[in-house]
Design a protein around this motif. Structure first.
Motif, PDB file in Angstrom:
ATOM      1  N   THR A   1      -2.757  11.045  -0.212  1.00  0.00           N
ATOM      2  CA  THR A   1      -3.929  10.673  -1.004  1.00  0.00           C
ATOM      3  C   THR A   1      -4.902  11.817  -1.240  1.00  0.00           C
TER       4      THR A   1
ATOM      5  N   HIS B   1      -2.220   3.580   7.086  1.00  0.00           N
ATOM      6  CA  HIS B   1      -2.889   4.719   6.464  1.00  0.00           C
ATOM      7  C   HIS B   1      -2.016   5.967   6.465  1.00  0.00           C
TER       8      HIS B   1
ATOM      9  N   PRO C   1      -6.839  -1.470   4.825  1.00  0.00           N
ATOM     10  CA  PRO C   1      -6.017  -0.510   4.066  1.00  0.00           C
ATOM     11  C   PRO C   1      -5.838  -0.925   2.606  1.00  0.00           C
ATOM     12  N   GLU C   2      -5.683  -2.209   2.362  1.00  0.00           N
ATOM     13  CA  GLU C   2      -5.530  -2.635   0.962  1.00  0.00           C
ATOM     14  C   GLU C   2      -6.799  -2.369   0.148  1.00  0.00           C
TER      15      GLU C   2
ATOM     16  N   MET D   1      -2.631   8.682   3.948  1.00  0.00           N
ATOM     17  CA  MET D   1      -4.075   8.927   3.868  1.00  0.00           C
ATOM     18  C   MET D   1      -4.604   9.407   5.217  1.00  0.00           C
TER      19      MET D   1
ATOM     20  N   ASP E   1      -8.209   3.793  -4.436  1.00  0.00           N
ATOM     21  CA  ASP E   1      -7.673   5.162  -4.409  1.00  0.00           C
ATOM     22  C   ASP E   1      -8.561   6.122  -3.631  1.00  0.00           C
TER      23      ASP E   1
ATOM     24  N   VAL F   1       0.815  -1.229   0.000  1.00  0.00           N
ATOM     25  CA  VAL F   1       0.000   0.000   0.000  1.00  0.00           C
ATOM     26  C   VAL F   1       0.845   1.274   0.000  1.00  0.00           C
ATOM     27  N   ASN F   2       2.161   1.111   0.026  1.00  0.00           N
ATOM     28  CA  ASN F   2       3.030   2.283   0.167  1.00  0.00           C
ATOM     29  C   ASN F   2       2.909   3.268  -0.999  1.00  0.00           C
ATOM     30  N   ASN F   3       2.782   4.545  -0.633  1.00  0.00           N
ATOM     31  CA  ASN F   3       2.644   5.601  -1.642  1.00  0.00           C
ATOM     32  C   ASN F   3       3.812   6.584  -1.651  1.00  0.00           C
TER      33      ASN F   3
ATOM     34  N   MET G   1       0.502   4.956   3.338  1.00  0.00           N
ATOM     35  CA  MET G   1      -0.333   5.450   2.243  1.00  0.00           C
ATOM     36  C   MET G   1      -0.364   6.976   2.180  1.00  0.00           C
TER      37      MET G   1
ATOM     38  N   HIS H   1      -6.760   1.255  -0.587  1.00  0.00           N
ATOM     39  CA  HIS H   1      -5.683   1.537  -1.527  1.00  0.00           C
ATOM     40  C   HIS H   1      -6.069   1.136  -2.951  1.00  0.00           C
TER      41      HIS H   1
END
Lengths: 308, 308, 308, 308
Positions: free
Chosen positions: B28, B256, B220-221, B262, B227, B14-16, B260, B224
């Motif tokens: 996000t 999160h 979380p997935e 988020m 989006d 899930v890493n952004n 992510m 993710h």
């Protein structure tokens, strides 16, 4: 000493007590109907969002002039604290002390009283340290979403900032509306730009405070005639300060909050919005501006966003 | 001690970090495009507004469990003060001390760190008492306006409130989305209703805290993959508490906020919204939810409003 | 950049680390023995009491220069509240937000660190947002009662107030001791009067801050040689400010607090005491000056009283 | 509803209004004469100092029962901040928000009113949010230094702690004075130990609050007859709570503060003092107990120290 006849004459003409019932606590916000909100949503044409709140920090706009209206003292109570043992997920938490009217805010209706009364004729002494405002506290507002209209008085006059002794008149508002190509309608929230906040943004807190341009005592009738729901601007004092009429202090506050029951916003940063409206060639937008619901608050911080 | 492999496996998926550039601070929220905002405005069909914030007062939801996260101490600094002499217009002013995460709020991304890092790989020690959060402070958010979607997990299951040991799973979210007849899309802000806040509203602050239903480490997935721009719910802990995996505390926070990027919202009162969405037969709405812009805040109070 | 050799040379000569054991947290306060306290009580000859604290209120001495050191925001949370029903006994309660160093206070030893160390060689990072000072917090002081000696440097020189660029030297202290007819002894608490606080008392908060007379970098050795227990004066900065040596900021703080482990007091109002000592022809007195015991505080407000 | 005849009868007998003039603001503190202070200094025989204040921190004795009387929220605003550049001397600063009556404190005379009056017949509405207490605010106290006497009621009865329903009577005070071998005299400050604070020290905040032993409505006459200057004890409520007479709430507060003009202290930790007095075989001592001088405060924190 009491308020002069000139004040009471206007007061009679704009008074809304009883208009929405004896038990009403929110005044002109009643003018924001569901139909109005639908229309406001329909104004969004690009999806551009412009925030109107000042950042909250210790080095804020308050200069110490108004006792107790303190800039935010924002401190960390935890930093990367591994609450559940070494190597676990860590958290940071913060706390704040601030005046509710210290930065970008709405005045709740009981923020001002005159002759012992607040909006809808209720006694001013219904505000106590223990209960705070028993009527029309900022929490009664619940939501502020409507069409916003920027009346960019400074830009309409080709100025960055109005002079400190400029009282914004009904004629100025008409001029700005014409400049904007917009007609102010019932339920609108009107944002009046003077450019005064540029002084605060440049670090001159004392100069920002006063002398300050602001609304003239003649404008409440203009707003009343158009059934405006709320008005905000980019000054500390909202109305011209020092006042137009000698020894008549804060008459616009008294007319808006007490007589009309119309919320006022102060210290709104309208600089970015001024540019955005010019670029989008539109001075109407969806405005989201719900204050923090402090129970019985006589004002409340708000983080308004205009959506064009 | 360090975080288990199970956590790191999900984290990788899930890493952004870097997705919106090395200098990005808002994660996000980048997914809320102008087109998204236009679409969100188009969702408004009646103009009904539902506030989602808890009222702010001393008798709030904090029970003393989390050190420093104090309920609002809201006091009057002036009451009907005739600043300019007897018989003049009088004003009332108030001040507050409160934890920024004490009531309805957004967690800013640096609210949580793990392994010495916050979102986008920045060092956790960039948060200091003097500067607060140097990166991704709540003020960097600027505006939160998008389409909101209520996933009413409790109502979808025919319950007023999920049991304290119920981890909300991806399957629960699918079920609630189907119940709502809505498809979660990029840039949406998802509100997950568990009904847990009914305990706080009925006066049981301790019970509200925990045990608490909340998001499972598996969600979380799900967010993710779709989006999602941000997620909020009606609990104190956001995720199920005590946690699903022994000794793995606050994994959803870490996934999160840190991985992510988020934002998360907690203590949102979704009760009135649940009723409104059922009545309007619509679980999608325009959501105005911009937090107060505390400079470097690791969280910020917010007065969200859903517009249906 | 690091501290210059000149500093380190003095530091070596006055260092008290280990003198009272490795676990010691109170430094030179150890010098106030029971015999010393008995002797201090014996100094009282008239029973005249002189308070040395500034009143605490919003319009205090802080000018905003030192971030977060806020003047007291003192508000009423209840006024004449009849808690048990109409006609019953009524109560009033108040609350405050303030910097612990905002007015008359003691610096705790960890208020200052240099080269990563606080008193007794402990690591400076033992101070955290969560725990505050883990060693030598103001609460460890427990009690401050001893003989006080007023060294009235201003009066000895025939001045109301020393000039802003006057560094108080060992020679000045000798002169004032001779003027007072007193010998400074082990365990004494020395109060050094400059008269600078007259600026604050007359409303000039900026001028009070700096330029300010204060202790010279040469005085720590004077206090060390005499085994003084603590030193306080009537300035904001304690030591001369701007400093005597270019780019060597706050050396006296570092020598007293870190090296010697000697508490410092600031913003003590010594005006009334100056008059009283002159009238009583005695500059020694019993001093009661126990700070408020904030757990882990790096300073603490104090309401000192001299008894002549 | 009004206060019963039983109350008014006692009130008449202990009333001190006008005794020290119409303009007096400090009541029985007038009884601490210079001669009294000299005598108090003469009581010191060993030089042993016993602090009587509770430490100040978030996890303090307040349980939320009394609205607005919040435990200290003590935060760091700076930690090892190198204000003048890298490698320079670094400072740490802290701030606090707290109820003035939250921990060890003195009640100022206007803390309580009845029948619209405070001490010396002044109107209760002289307390306002803007001015706080206009008369007899805690800052008017200036200094509290006198002979202290411990009346250790619990120890005299061979108990660690009096039962929750024990009203401390004049007979109990006589018994404790006899146990102590001391005669209470004019100008003394009397400390009455019940042992109740052991509950707070062991973590039982609710139990500490009430039911609580405390002074009986019959004791004000005992203090009045002896011209006691002030009284403090080791409970939250000071007087027995719930009260002895049904529906007569806080009569001792009203008699002491309003009628006699005698300050009261609460939440004083007398445990260490109890042991020290027993060891020293002396229940009289020099007491230094000057409160923080909040301008117009209806109470003030104090860090009392007994010197034996």
């Amino acid at each position: 000493m009491s308020l002069p006849t000139a004040f009471h004459d206007i007061a009679k003409r704009v008074n809304n007590w009883g208009r929405w019932g004896e038990s009403d606590e929110i005044g002109t916000l009643n003018l924001i109907t569901e139909a109005k909100v639908r229309a406001a949503a329909g104004v969004v044409h690009r999806g551009r969002r412009v925030p109107l709140a000042l950042p909250l920090h210790q080095d804020g706009i308050q200069s110490g002039l108004i006792p107790g209206r303190v800039n935010p003292l924002h401190t960390m109570v935890q930093i990367n604290q591994e609450l559940f043992g070494p190597g676990t997920v860590a958290t940071s938490d913060d706390a704040v002390t601030m005046g509710l009217q210290a930065a970008t805010h709405w005045d709740a209706l009981p923020h001002v009283s005159h002759s012992g009364r607040i909006y809808n004729g209720r006694p001013a002494d219904s505000i106590t340290p223990h209960t705070r405002a028993r009527f029309s506290g900022i929490h009664t507002v619940r939501h502020v979403v409507s069409r916003g209209v920027l009346l960019d008085v400074a830009r309409a006059k080709g100025a960055d900032r109005l002079p400190g002794d400029h009282a914004v008149t009904p004629e100025d508002l008409d001029e700005a509306a014409e400049f904007a190509g917009v007609r102010v309608e019932a339920g609108d929230i009107v944002l009046v730009r003077t450019g005064q906040i540029r002084l605060a943004l440049s670090g001159d807190r004392r100069g920002y405070g006063h002398p300050s341009p602001g609304l003239s005592i003649r404008t409440p009738e203009w707003f009343h005639a158009r059934d405006v729901a709320a008005v905000a601007n980019d000054t500390l004092t909202f109305e011209i300060f020092p006042p137009e009429v000698a020894d008549l202090w804060m008459p616009v506050h008294a007319l808006h909050l007490v007589e009309m029951g119309m919320p006022q916003g102060q210290n709104w940063n309208l600089e970015e919005l001024s540019t955005a409206c010019a670029e989008e060639r539109s001075h109407a937008f969806l405005l989201c501006a719900t204050p923090e619901p402090f129970l019985g608050g006589t004002g409340g911080p708000v983080a308004p966003v205009a959506v064009l």
